[in-house]
Design an enzyme around this catalytic site. Structure first.
Site, short mmCIF file in Angstrom:
data_model
loop_
_atom_site.label_atom_id
_atom_site.label_comp_id
_atom_site.label_asym_id
_atom_site.label_seq_id
_atom_site.Cartn_x
_atom_site.Cartn_y
_atom_site.Cartn_z
N ASP A 34 -49.38 48.01 -71.24
CA ASP A 34 -48.98 46.91 -70.25
C ASP A 34 -48.24 45.62 -70.69
O ASP A 34 -48.86 44.77 -71.35
CB ASP A 34 -50.41 46.31 -69.65
N SER A 198 -32.24 39.30 -63.01
CA SER A 198 -31.02 40.23 -62.53
C SER A 198 -29.89 39.68 -61.67
O SER A 198 -30.29 38.91 -60.91
CB SER A 198 -31.61 41.34 -61.57
C1 LIG Z 1 -54.96 46.30 -65.12
C2 LIG Z 1 -53.62 45.39 -64.21
C3 LIG Z 1 -52.31 45.53 -65.08
C4 LIG Z 1 -51.45 44.81 -64.20
C5 LIG Z 1 -49.99 44.50 -64.67
N1 LIG Z 1 -49.95 43.62 -65.76
N2 LIG Z 1 -52.00 44.81 -62.98
C6 LIG Z 1 -51.25 44.22 -61.89
N3 LIG Z 1 -53.35 45.38 -62.92
#
Ligand SMILES: Cc1cc(CN)n(C)n1
Length: 331
Positions: A34, A198
């Site tokens: 993430d 962007s």
């Molecule tokens: C568990 C999780 C990770 C993210 C994005 N960073 N979201 C929106 N939810």
């Protein structure tokens, strides 16, 4: 040094998981990389059973290399209001043959119901910037920040695919993984995100380019593409059956609507990334419904644009932490 690991999408490409080995002997968990957060946290044996639903649990007591960081805790809440919290261990972590021997592994003692319900997901590897790591009393470095000094190049790359396995590479750029040139744009990491600007967008191959600067983050952990209202309106005005359905929480259209255009976003130097119209139909709104939920939705609830998986899977993306820049290429 370098590393390379396959990522695998869950159904509807809602998230992408990769195998990660933790501890000695190694415990393999499937984690969600993430770039929109900076905690490496895992389901663990510290959790109450009621919070576990099929996930693989990290057991620090079964690892001879785990060291508990006494007095340390962590707690994180995501944009979708899901959350988790727990204790902190130092242990060895390997992703795609790249090993960090003293990585902060945040072992969950509590997770929200969204995580409990997601039985394939054993935790997250946050690869945002370490300044937003939630560990206390002192924040911890991300896996990439720990690995970076030993890498051939201070970069990792994301190659997400629609409905097929892709790859995360660490420390190098695979020139066979993209077409044309990589356009680099500066990143502002002040808020801990991969935040970039962007220069604008275009709806459809014959549409005109709209020069409007869009400030947003590249976030592998967010499923959808969340854009400013004006951009959403320009896009959905081209889909005959589209409408904003508050009851569904966003824009929907008839799944069989053949007028879904491609969406192009500018990266710089005149280059654009093309998101095929097919990526912009996310899923049926309800079982048996004829209407589909759009892959592009408004960012008004978040406050800034999020280039989530819908956009990222149309590109080869270089996260260059050494030079604080993002590279975008078609593929
Ligand atoms: C568990 C999780 C990770 C993210 C994005 N960073 N979201 C929106 N939810």
């Amino acid at each position: 040094d370098r590393g390379s690991v396959q990522n695998t999408p869950k159904s509807y490409d809602v998230e992408y998981l990769m195998p990660v080995s933790i501890g000695t002997p190694s415990q393999q968990l499937n984690l969600d990389l993430d770039t929109g957060s900076s905690d490496l946290w895992v389901f663990s044996t510290l959790l109450k059973e009621s919070m576990v639903n099929g996930q693989t649990l990290y057991d620090p007591n079964a690892s001879t290399t785990a060291d508990k960081m006494e007095g340390y805790t962590w707690k994180i809440t995501y944009g979708d209001q899901s959350y988790s919290s727990g204790d902190v261990y130092i242990d060895t972590v390997t992703i795609g043959d790249l090993t960090v021997s003293t990585q902060a592994v945040e072992a969950a003692k509590e997770v929200s119901e969204e995580f409990t319900a997601d039985s394939d997901n054993d935790g997250l590897v946050g690869l945002g910037f370490g300044i937003i790591n939630t560990a206390k009393p002192y924040k911890q470095k991300t896996f990439f920040e720990k690995a970076m000094p030993g890498l051939d190049s201070p970069v990792f790359t994301a190659d997400l695919k629609a409905g097929a396995p892709g790859r995360y590479n660490f420390g190098y750029i695979d020139d066979g993984a993209y077409s044309g040139n990589i356009t680099y744009v500066p990143v502002n990491s002040t808020d801990g995100f991969w935040r970039w600007v962007s220069p604008g967008f275009q709806v459809g191959s014959t549409g005109s380019f709209n020069s409007t600067r869009i400030h947003g983050i590249a976030d592998t952990g967010t499923t959808l593409l969340l854009l400013p209202d004006g951009v959403c309106e320009a896009f959905y005005s081209q889909i005959a059956s589209a409408e904003y359905e508050p009851s569904q929480g966003g824009y929907t259209f008839e799944c069989d609507d053949s007028t879904i255009p491609d969406f192009y976003f500018g990266t710089g130097n005149g280059q654009m990334i093309r998101i095929p119209g097919s990526y912009l139909s996310y899923s049926k709104t309800d079982t048996g419904s004829s209407r589909c939920f759009g892959g592009m939705q408004s960012d008004s609830g978040v406050g800034f644009t999020i280039w989530g998986d819908i956009a990222l899977k149309a590109a080869f993306v270089v996260f260059d932490q050494g030079n604080e820049q993002l590279g975008w290429a078609e593929k």
